[in-house]
Design an enzyme around this catalytic site. Structure first.
Site, short mmCIF file in Angstrom:
data_model
loop_
_atom_site.label_atom_id
_atom_site.label_comp_id
_atom_site.label_asym_id
_atom_site.label_seq_id
_atom_site.Cartn_x
_atom_site.Cartn_y
_atom_site.Cartn_z
N SER A 195 45.16 -3.61 -35.39
CA SER A 195 43.46 -3.33 -34.65
C SER A 195 42.66 -2.67 -36.11
O SER A 195 43.34 -1.39 -36.53
CB SER A 195 43.41 -2.18 -33.96
OG SER A 195 42.66 -1.51 -33.68
N HIS A 226 43.37 -7.89 -34.70
CA HIS A 226 42.60 -7.23 -32.74
C HIS A 226 41.93 -6.40 -33.74
O HIS A 226 41.63 -5.88 -34.24
CB HIS A 226 43.86 -6.81 -32.55
CG HIS A 226 43.53 -6.20 -31.43
ND1 HIS A 226 43.83 -7.07 -30.16
CD2 HIS A 226 43.18 -4.81 -30.90
CE1 HIS A 226 43.65 -6.04 -28.93
NE2 HIS A 226 43.31 -5.05 -29.31
N ASP A 282 38.93 -4.60 -31.43
CA ASP A 282 39.03 -3.57 -30.17
C ASP A 282 37.02 -3.04 -29.99
O ASP A 282 36.51 -2.18 -30.91
CB ASP A 282 38.93 -2.12 -30.24
CG ASP A 282 41.22 -2.42 -29.98
OD1 ASP A 282 41.58 -3.39 -29.00
OD2 ASP A 282 41.84 -2.27 -30.92
N MET A 329 34.69 -1.38 -27.81
CA MET A 329 34.47 -0.37 -26.31
C MET A 329 32.55 -0.14 -26.60
O MET A 329 32.71 0.16 -27.15
CB MET A 329 35.29 1.18 -27.23
CG MET A 329 36.13 0.42 -27.71
SD MET A 329 37.33 1.74 -28.10
CE MET A 329 38.54 1.49 -29.10
N HIS A 384 39.04 -7.57 -28.25
CA HIS A 384 39.18 -6.83 -26.82
C HIS A 384 38.29 -6.85 -26.14
O HIS A 384 38.07 -4.86 -26.81
CB HIS A 384 40.71 -6.34 -27.22
CG HIS A 384 41.24 -5.56 -26.27
ND1 HIS A 384 41.91 -4.36 -26.47
CD2 HIS A 384 41.55 -5.38 -24.93
CE1 HIS A 384 41.89 -3.11 -25.32
NE2 HIS A 384 41.63 -4.19 -24.41
N MET A 412 36.31 -3.85 -24.71
CA MET A 412 37.05 -2.98 -23.19
C MET A 412 36.06 -2.18 -22.64
O MET A 412 34.60 -1.44 -22.97
CB MET A 412 37.68 -1.74 -23.74
CG MET A 412 39.04 -2.01 -24.12
SD MET A 412 40.06 -0.46 -25.03
CE MET A 412 39.45 -2.11 -26.56
N MET A 431 48.55 -2.95 -21.67
CA MET A 431 48.32 -1.77 -22.38
C MET A 431 49.32 -0.45 -22.10
O MET A 431 49.72 -0.43 -20.65
CB MET A 431 46.55 -0.98 -22.12
CG MET A 431 45.22 -1.93 -22.00
SD MET A 431 44.97 -2.50 -23.23
CE MET A 431 45.12 -0.30 -24.07
N ASP A 491 49.57 -3.41 -26.33
CA ASP A 491 48.82 -2.77 -27.02
C ASP A 491 48.18 -1.07 -26.38
O ASP A 491 48.55 -1.27 -26.00
CB ASP A 491 46.70 -3.05 -26.18
CG ASP A 491 46.55 -3.04 -27.44
OD1 ASP A 491 46.47 -2.60 -28.79
OD2 ASP A 491 44.96 -2.91 -27.16
C1 DX5 Z 1 43.02 0.86 -27.70
C2 DX5 Z 1 42.94 0.64 -28.22
C3 DX5 Z 1 43.58 -0.05 -29.86
C4 DX5 Z 1 44.39 0.74 -30.55
C5 DX5 Z 1 45.97 0.85 -30.92
O1 DX5 Z 1 41.50 1.53 -26.85
O2 DX5 Z 1 42.58 -1.19 -27.21
O3 DX5 Z 1 43.90 -1.93 -29.52
O4 DX5 Z 1 43.71 0.82 -31.41
O5 DX5 Z 1 46.07 1.83 -31.71
P1 DX5 Z 1 47.80 2.40 -31.90
O6 DX5 Z 1 48.80 1.34 -32.35
O7 DX5 Z 1 46.76 3.33 -33.34
O8 DX5 Z 1 47.90 2.98 -30.21
ZN ZN Z 2 42.82 -2.74 -28.09
#
Ligand code: DX5
Ligand code: ZN
Length: 226
Positions: free
Chosen positions: A12, A37, A39, A41, A70, A72, A141, A176
């Site tokens: 990520s 990956h 993320d 948000m 991904h 969110m 998750m 994740d």
């Molecule tokens: C959390 C994200 C993850 C996160 C994982 O909201 O979706 O992808 O970056 O990070 P680590 O591996 O540090 O938990």
């Molecule tokens: Zn993620």
């Protein structure tokens, strides 16, 4: 993208150097990342804010493997075409992001991407049972979404249930949050094949000194080998 259940590590870039994404992506791929990956948000579905479609489009030329995006965010549907245009290979939406995940998954596939559906820790496996035929990836998750570096929440019972619901359909189970060499064996044993890892991949390395990325990726792979 052909389907297989071999173990894949998806770093990520939330844990990468935010001033240096292109080089970070190239470095982590050279060091053995299977997917990248991303993320996304929105400061509404989750408390944090990250990348819009313009940023994701700028990452695209650097990703030679698979760009796994991904979302969110809520709502989702009005942004699907923008993330398709940005070059996402897989676009994952949360089942909790709205009442019409069936329509969302159809729209993601309709825009030419693989469709993923993500489940927060409190959401049961059965929430996706009736959309599996529209799904290419289920993201379980193992932290509450929003931030990297959080403590792993044990979801192995849910992963086993999903594995049984999926049967022999070509659907990835992605994990994740909080994945490292200690937690990876638990989730792989339960049936996961894609392991997202942010802090456990990027820790100790940098664009100038990328070899720790490779060591970290190999340590996770070694923990689940055999
Ligand atoms: C959390 C994200 C993850 C996160 C994982 O909201 O979706 O992808 O970056 O990070 P680590 O591996 O540090 O938990
Ligand atoms: Zn993620």
């Amino acid at each position: 993208m052909s389907f297989d259940r071999s173990i894949k590590i998806a770093p990520s870039i939330l844990s990468a150097d935010f001033a240096n994404f292109g080089q970070e992506i190239q470095a982590v791929e050279r060091e053995g990342a299977d997917w990248i990956h991303v993320d996304v948000m929105d400061g509404h579905f989750v408390p944090n804010l990250t990348f819009g479609p313009m940023a994701v489009k700028a990452f695209r030329p650097h990703v030679k493997t698979v760009m796994d995006v991904h979302l969110m965010i809520s709502p989702v549907d009005q942004y699907i075409d923008a993330y398709a245009d940005a070059g996402a290979d897989i676009l994952t939406a949360h089942v909790e992001a709205g009442p019409h995940i069936h329509r969302t998954l159809q729209a993601i596939r309709g825009a030419g991407m693989k469709a993923g559906v993500a489940l927060n820790p409190s959401t049961p496996a059965e929430a996706v049972e009736h959309v599996l035929d529209l799904t290419d990836l289920v993201c379980v998750m193992t932290v509450n979404p929003g931030f990297g570096g959080q403590k792993f929440i044990d979801m192995t019972a849910k992963i086993r249930k999903l594995r049984a619901l999926i049967g022999d359909r070509p659907i990835h189970i992605e994990i994740d949050g909080g994945v490292d060499p200690n937690t990876a064996p638990l989730v792989v044993d339960a049936g996961a094949d894609v392991l997202v890892a942010g802090s456990a991949v990027f820790r100790g390395g940098s664009v100038e000194n990328p070899s720790p990325y490779g060591e970290n990726i190999r340590a996770i792979k070694a923990s689940v080998a055999g």
